[in-house]
Design a protein around this motif. Structure first.
Motif: not given
Length: 1553
Positions: A332-337, A523-530, A544-549
């Motif tokens: 899977g892509p990076p950060g997919m879990g 992606h779980p990787g993005r969720l961790r950064l969130v 502030a609003p969160l980024a989309c990617t």
């Protein structure tokens, strides 16, 4: 306590650091208030961070974890940053009594409902909620809280820290030290100005007596609870109190440092002793297992969704449990879990398989032991052995990566056969595995798993290449599982779990904002950064609003860090971490930041440094950033300190884009290179200009020193790992060559600490960026050294000997780098305290020649080879049934193909080099995919009933008709190439097996030839007999070999009587009859040339209209029987291999000129296989093989070896000239100039030369001939001047020997010896005699001879007898016999002693006056096959012996002590002593010239056999035995009786020295 703090920084800490480094430990000082203003140091958040750091130190330190400096200052008690809701409600209850105070608190604190439980947060300056004075808020709180709460709010920062570091309840003995400074009569001088600076004061300047009381109570608590950690210093009061120049104060500071050093070292040593007592050899393994289990559990803790995927994986695992199967790939892509899924699988594996299971999990790249394939496989093998009760991997296996790969595969099959517990190996993130191979292949990963063994790996999809390699390797579609993004609900659930684990939550509005930003989960990787962003949100903040990617979220995260900590700090810290090769430890990062002038200028822009002598970066600034990085910062344990790295790939990519572009990247790498070079350590000061100071400062940055070795056994692994990488990336290529790749100290340290493979990785990393021929020579020399180091062990003397003996050829042509390396090695030898042999000239195979690689890793001999030219692969079959696929570019095993249970006899590669078929003695044929390493299918080719083991095996692949033909003895089978189905089978006669097979495609027939001379024709499509006849060209002799001519539709057959015939469908024709039986036949690719091997020669034929005609006037000869031959790519070369372990390269365009004599692997060369310009040579008797490049074989060389293959070489002019029988015409003697590397002429002897001897003083060469005569040549002439006629029997001369004064010459025949006088008077040599002639009168023949100046002759016999003959008195003295052939004898230069050596590796030292032995010495090893030659040193103190195992030993004449052993890769036939060592010509055409260096005192002598497997040196001393016999009371009756009954038998009691 500033003076104390600085004293420890400048004196104590460096000493403790040096001590820790010598024991392989990292030392780090955490002093968060150093370098800060007083406001920063007492800020409440700083206190929280300090307490967290104390906890971290107590968890990780094995020595002192807490040091307190306690004086007369209690310190400030700042208002708390957080108030729990319960306490706040207690304050609210008092609102009526103190409304104004509560109003002040309401302005200073706000409720954060996102904390669990809710808390009230202090509002700092600029928050818009008021900015009250800290003291006012503290006073209000003390007035509101209850007496029970007041104590906590009144505590100073100092007391909080001592409470946490020393007085916490429930802890054992703390690893703490408290230094208490008591000033006498301080109370009498409280109002003195100098005293007021050292005590607490009120706002009006008066002493704070309440604070002094609390301080006294704290000291009493420390003394009562832990008096053993308290170190009290009593100082007299003085107005110069605190002045370092005061003698009393200076003495106090010195004692303070000494006490800290003593206590810290004591604590460290105590812990190390505990580790040793507990068996700490596998501590690294337990640390690695614990780390990965913890990381895996942490990842699984936040696993969400994907229950259906888990169920499907469990079903697949259960289905594969009882059968061979492919490993599973999660992608899977990076950060997919993927990591979370691997962790969940590790947690649920027993339930998924529904049986007992051993689970091994590795999150690759997260520890030093899982950073590369070598460390990973080593760790896996140890854990599997430990889990299943198997013996640990032996050290010799661990020294070669290819052997570790094979061991790993064998362990999987061993575990499978045990059928006890299933084994599951989970490997996450193959992309993060550091690989020296640019192709991103995984040759260690088995393509098929045996039953009850499961491998699950994960890899990122994308351009990095790991997943593509796995797709090529594992072609089963069911083996690949792609992870999909989480749904919106699963995404919010994951964030909720992360927040709950951090004791946080979000307000409804913030949840709505989060849901809007994550509509599709993602992606779980993005969720961790969130999560890293969301956990900072307070309930009263408006985010502030969160980024989309994921990439934008990472940039948003970096932006917040910059706003909080400053752009420069974030850019430099993250830049340094990302620029490192494997990560940086905290101590390294703080050191590097202290060398970063830009970072220091930014840190000290508002205040000045606290010290005038040293300058460090304020550590609190970094720790604050580390705290905010949170889970984005990963900790990686390894071979040294724990390293820091960024945990999320998206964050790392965003940080690289922001902070490491262009010059910024070079600057970070350059500063890291400075640090690991140690440029600014050990007191070296660095200039800097700070904003608040008007002049530059030259200050010590107090960074850790960076030697190569911290101690004799502890290497600086971090420097070895990082420095080459940073010098390369910084573009500092000259330093890279001088300090690293061209530094012998670096090379030896890297090899001894991490193995030669790690060093070669460094060279391979740097080579593409360095256009340096000298470095190419060094790299190739290291590759040539590799087999010896893997076999003999990682020993510095072995490494230096190997490199010197290969690079000394190039010191003149490449003085700058190669010459410097050799000088460094020779300098090390000069200081070496043990006996050693030091090379003075090159004598091992030099780099730059045709040898491409020596490949090791197989456990048994090589039996079959085939090339895949398109894929640059070499397929090798072994005696134990293994098929190994080697990548010849990377020189590593790509696949180890297992399945055969018997010896592999044939290999064929087809399908453009992607497929192969192997045939084995287990009667199976196996189809292999060479790219994936997977077996396609297996067919069983059972032999004929009652057939004996076949000697003939053959495979032929007909891709046009999709058929493979296999022949073995009395059976030929045809199989469908695509399906493996049997097309037809042709049984033969067991009494007359087949010897040759040819597929005649032009007439669709199969031609078979049997040993008895029967030729049969069979239909290719049906396998039906179409014709039969007997060969007419020869009768009565057995067919010995045959080779097909596919293009001509014929077979060339060789017979036991030497006949060579050409056989076709129409008939057969005799080509020629050779003198001996034909051993093999070989044709060129275009079938224009034919080579026939017989005896020790090869004859080459050229194809013509009437068959084949001899191509040259002479045969190509070896010294022993030839075994194999192969033609070069353009038919201009032919290579021949022989039992003499040599490969000879002949030029066919020059009518058989010998171009090269290539050294094999020390065993008979039985296989030669060519692929393009590469030729592989191998032996059935060796597990290693060599690959040669024929393009280099035709280039001129730095040193041309003399082409002696007879072993008779003699040397003159102190090693300047070598004499040996001429190749191709042994009736001539070649004169070889070693300096020129060319033949200077030839001496005509008119008969075959059997032995040679040089009289150096008389400048004469003696040549003993097969005719029995001895010719005498002056060394300055090409004509003989004297002929010594043979005795009447005209037997061949077997040996020549000169006395030490060269006045006597002994000429030995099989049963007679002539002794002649040699004079030098007159214009020519004067040879008188023979003065004496005597006959042995024994059935055994003479095997060696030595002559003394008084005409005594010492001679040995082929049956082991040894005699001393007095010619003057015609008396013979029999000496005690050897048990086997006496191979060599020599006489001492004083002619008092003699030495003899035999083929059973027994050496005897003789007293020539008493004719009794003084010492018996026996050398036994797993390789030794006897003594080859022997001689005394010039001073008769030592004996040099050349052994048949290609080594040279040196031992002491006085007591028989073995002093040195050196492996020289070639048999030495003659050793000639020099003033400080010896010279010796080798079978490989080089002259060994060495200095023997023996210190006068050998008290601490090392064991010279420690790197020789199962080698023992045994000494028996006659004097010691006689003393023992003189004391019969010490001997039992059995021993006495034994000595009486067998007086001439050697004692079996040996002293091992």
């Amino acid at each position: 306590m500033d003076a104390e703090r600085e004293a420890l920084q400048s004196r104590a800490y460096p000493e403790i650091q040096d001590f820790c480094q010598k024991h392989g430990l990292a030392f780090e000082v955490v002093d968060l208030r150093w370098g800060l203003s007083s406001a920063e140091a007492t800020e409440q958040l700083t206190t929280e961070i300090c307490l967290e750091e104390i906890d971290r130190c107590r968890e990780t330190s094995i020595g002192s974890s807490f040091v307190a400096l306690l004086g007369a200052l209690y310190g400030q008690s700042p208002a708390p940053r957080l108030i729990q809701e319960a306490e706040w409600e207690a304050l609210q209850a008092q609102r009526a009594a103190r409304p104004r105070d509560l109003e002040l608190l309401a302005r200073s604190f706000r409720r954060d409902a996102n904390a669990v439980p809710p808390t009230y947060v202090r509002q700092g300056p600029g928050t818009g909620a008021g900015d009250p004075e800290d003291g006012s808020v503290a006073a209000v709180l003390l007035g509101l809280v209850t007496p029970e709460q007041r104590d906590r709010f009144q505590r100073s920062v100092l007391e909080w820290e001592i409470e946490r570091g020393l007085l916490s309840p429930g802890d054992g003995a703390p690893a703490a030290t408290v230094f208490l400074r008591e000033i006498r009569d301080l109370n009498k001088h409280l109002l003195e100005p100098c005293t007021l600076q050292t005590v607490d004061r009120l706002a009006d300047g008066c002493p704070d007596m309440d604070a002094q009381g609390r301080l006294a109570g704290l000291k009493a608590r420390i003394a009562a609870a832990h008096a053993d950690v308290l170190r009290t210093h009593h100082l007299p009061w003085s107005r110069d109190l605190g002045n370092p120049k005061d003698k009393t104060h200076s003495r106090y500071l010195k004692e303070l440092g000494e006490q800290l050093v003593a206590r810290s070292t004591h604590q460290v040593l105590g812990h190390l002793r505990e580790l040793d007592a507990g068996g700490g050899q596998l501590t690294w393994l337990f640390q690695d297992i614990s780390h990965h289990l913890g990381q895996s559990a942490d990842a699984a803790r936040n696993f969400c969704g994907r229950q259906e995927l888990l169920a499907q994986l469990g079903q697949r695992l259960r289905r594969d449990e009882a059968r061979p199967h492919s490993p599973l790939v999660l992608s899977g892509p990076p950060g997919m879990g993927k990591t979370a899924l691997v962790g969940k699988l590790a947690e649920l594996m027993p339930g998924l398989l529904r049986r007992p299971v051993v689970t091994v999990v590795r999150l690759l790249g997260t520890s030093g032991w899982s950073a590369d394939a070598r460390g990973l496989l080593r760790s896996l093998c140890f854990q599997v052995c430990l889990a299943y009760g198997l013996p640990p991997p032996p050290a010799q296996v661990l020294q070669a990566h290819s052997r570790v790969v094979q061991l790993f595969h064998q362990l999987l099959h061993t575990v499978s056969r045990r059928n006890v517990e299933s084994l599951v190996v989970l490997l996450d993130a193959l992309d993060d595995l550091d690989s020296a191979c640019p192709a991103r292949t995984f040759p260690w990963l088995p393509p098929r798993c045996p039953p009850r063994v499961h491998l699950v790996v994960s890899a990122c999809s994308g351009p990095r290449g790991a997943l593509d390699a796995l797709h090529r390797m594992l072609q089963d579609p069911g083996a690949h599982w792609e992870l999909k993004p989480l749904s919106g609900e699963e995404g919010q659930e994951m964030v909720q779990r992360l927040l709950a684990a951090a004791s946080r939550t979000l307000s409804p509005e913030q949840w709505d904002l989060l849901g809007t930003s994550l509509p599709d989960g993602g992606h779980p990787g993005r969720l961790r950064l969130v999560f890293e962003e969301a956990r900072k949100w307070a309930s009263f903040s408006v985010p502030a609003p969160l980024a989309c990617t994921a990439q934008d979220v990472a940039h948003q995260f970096c932006t917040r860090l910059e706003q909080t900590h400053g752009q420069l700090l974030v850019a430099h810290v993250l830049g340094f971490i990302l620029s490192s090769r494997y990560g940086l430890s905290e101590a390294e990062l703080k050191d590097v930041m202290s060398l970063d002038d830009e970072a220091l200028q930014a840190a000290y822009c508002a205040w000045t440094p606290p010290s005038r002598e040293l300058l460090r970066y304020p550590p609190l600034l970094w720790v604050r950033l580390r705290r905010d990085l949170g889970g984005s910062l990963a900790r990686r344990p390894g071979h040294g300190p724990v390293l820091l790295a960024l945990a999320h790939r998206q964050l790392a990519e965003a940080a690289r884009e922001r902070y490491l572009l262009g010059a910024e990247s070079s600057a970070r790498h350059s500063l890291l290179a400075d640090y690991f070079l140690g440029m600014w350590s050990q007191g070296t000061k660095k200039l800097i200009s700070l904003p608040l100071l008007g002049r530059p400062l030259n200050l010590d940055r107090k960074v850790a020193p960076q030697p190569l070795w911290f101690s004799d056994s502890v290497a600086n692994l971090r420097k070895l790992e990082e420095l080459p990488y940073h010098l390369l990336r910084a573009g500092r290529l000259q330093e890279l060559k001088q300090e690293v790749l061209g530094n012998m100290g670096w090379i030896s340290c890297r090899v001894l600490s991490r193995g030669i493979e790690g060093l070669l990785d460094d060279f391979n990393l740097c080579a593409p960026h360095l256009a340096c021929p000298e470095l190419d020579l060094v790299r190739e020399a290291l590759q040539l050294c590799r087999p010896a180091l893997e076999l003999r062990g990682l020993e510095r003397s072995i490494l230096y000997t190997e490199l010197l003996a290969r690079l000394l050829f190039f010191t003149t042509s490449h003085p700058a780098l190669v010459g410097q390396l050799c000088q460094q090695a020779q300098g090390w030898f000069r200081a070496f305290p043990h006996p050693v042999l030091v090379p003075l000239t090159g004598f091992l195979l030099p780099p730059g020649g045709p040898l491409r690689a020596t490949l090791t890793g197989c456990h048994k001999g090589i039996t079959a080879m085939a090339w895949s030219l398109e894929e640059e692969l070499l397929v090798v079959g072994t005696q134990d049934g293994i098929v190994a696929v080697w990548d010849t570019r990377e020189q590593q095993v790509v696949h180890l193909l297992t399945g055969h249970t018997g010896e592999v006899r044939c290999l064929e590669v087809f399908a453009a080099g992607t497929l192969a078929i192997s045939s084995s003695r287990d009667h199976t044929l196996r189809w292999w995919n060479l790219l994936s390493g997977q077996e396609k299918f297996t067919v069983w080719d059972r032999g004929s009933e009652g057939a004996r083991e076949p000697q003939f095996w053959s495979l032929h692949v007909d891709e046009a008709s999709k058929v493979v033909f296999s022949a073995s003895g009395s059976k030929v089978s045809a199989w469908n190439l695509d399906t493996g189905e049997l097309v037809f089978s042709i049984p033969g006669e067991a009494t007359d097996p087949w010897v040759a097979m040819a597929v005649l495609a032009h007439c669709s027939r199969l031609l078979l030839l049997s040993r008895g001379g029967a030729a049969t024709l069979w239909g290719l499509a049906t396998g039906k007999l179409q014709g039969q006849r007997r060969l007419s060209s020869t009768e009565g002799d057995a067919l010995s070999c045959g080779t097909p001519l596919q293009k001509q539709g014929k077979v060339v057959a060789g017979f036991s009587d030497g006949a060579v015939s050409l056989v076709s469908c129409e008939g057969d024709t005799l080509l020629q009859k050779l003198p001996e039986a034909v051993r093999f036949l070989e044709v060129s690719e275009d079938e224009s040339l034919l080579a026939a091997g017989f005896g020790s020669a090869v004859r080459v034929y050229l194809a013509g209209a009437e068959g084949f005609q001899p191509f040259m006037g002479s045969d190509l000869e070896h010294e022993d029987a030839v075994e194999a031959a192969v033609f070069g790519p353009d038919n201009n070369l032919i290579l021949t291999g022989s039992r003499d372990a040599l490969v000879q390269v002949w030029s066919l365009s020059e009518q058989g000129t010998l171009l090269h004599v290539l050294q094999g692997v020390g065993a008979p060369v039985s296989l030669l296989a060519r692929g393009g310009a590469l030729v592989a040579s191998a032996s059935r008797d060796s597990a290693s093989f060599r690959v040669w490049d024929l393009t280099d074989a035709q280039k001129p060389r730095a040193c041309t070896p003399f082409p002696d293959r007879s072993g008779l070489a003699a040397v003159s002019h102190n090693g300047s000239y070598v004499y040996f029988p001429k190749v191709g015409d042994r009736s001539k003697v070649s004169v070889w100039d070693l300096a020129e590397g060319a033949e200077q002429g030839a001496l005509d002897a008119c008969s075959e030369v059997r032995c040679l001897e040089v009289a150096e003083r008389a400048q004469l060469l003696f040549a003993g001939l097969a005719s029995g005569a001895v010719l005498v040549f002056p060394l300055d002439s090409r004509q003989d001047v004297l002929c010594i006629p043979p005795p009447e029997a005209r037997r061949a001369v077997s040996h020549l020997a000169l006395s030490k004064d060269e006045g006597r010459l002994a000429v030995a025949y099989d049963h007679a010896v002539l002794v002649l006088d040699v004079g030098t008077g007159g214009p020519g040599p004067a040879i008188d005699g023979p003065t004496y002639t005597f006959y042995t009168q024994l059935p055994a023949a003479l095997s060696c001879v030595a002559v003394l100046a008084d005409c005594r002759v010492l001679y040995g016999m082929t049956n082991g007898d040894l005699f001393l003959y007095e010619c003057a008195n015609s008396r013979v003295f029999p000496l005690e016999a050897h048990a086997s052939r006496v191979a060599c004898v020599d006489v001492g230069h004083q002619e008092q002693l003699a030495v003899s050596g035999s083929e059973e590796a027994l050496v005897c030292l003789w007293d020539l006056q008493s004719c009794k032995w003084k010492l018996e010495l026996r050398y036994t090893s797993s390789y030794c096959r006897g003594i080859q030659c022997i001689c005394f040193s010039k001073d008769d103190k030592y004996v040099y012996a050349g052994l048949k195992d290609c080594s040279i030993i040196v031992w002491s004449v006085s007591d028989g002590t073995l002093l040195a052993v050196q492996f020289v890769h070639s048999v030495v036939n003659r050793i000639i002593p020099t003033s400080n060592g010896f010279i010796a010509p080798t079978r490989h055409g080089y002259l060994i010239r060495e200095r023997f260096q023996c210190p006068s005192s050998r008290v601490s002598q090392q064991d010279p056999l420690k790197n020789f497997k199962k080698a023992v040196w045994m000494v028996k001393c006659r004097q010691r035995e006689e003393l023992a016999m003189a004391a019969p009371q010490d001997l039992g009756p059995e021993s006495t009786h034994g000595n009486e009954s067998k007086p001439n038998k050697r004692s079996q009691v040996c002293l091992i020295v």
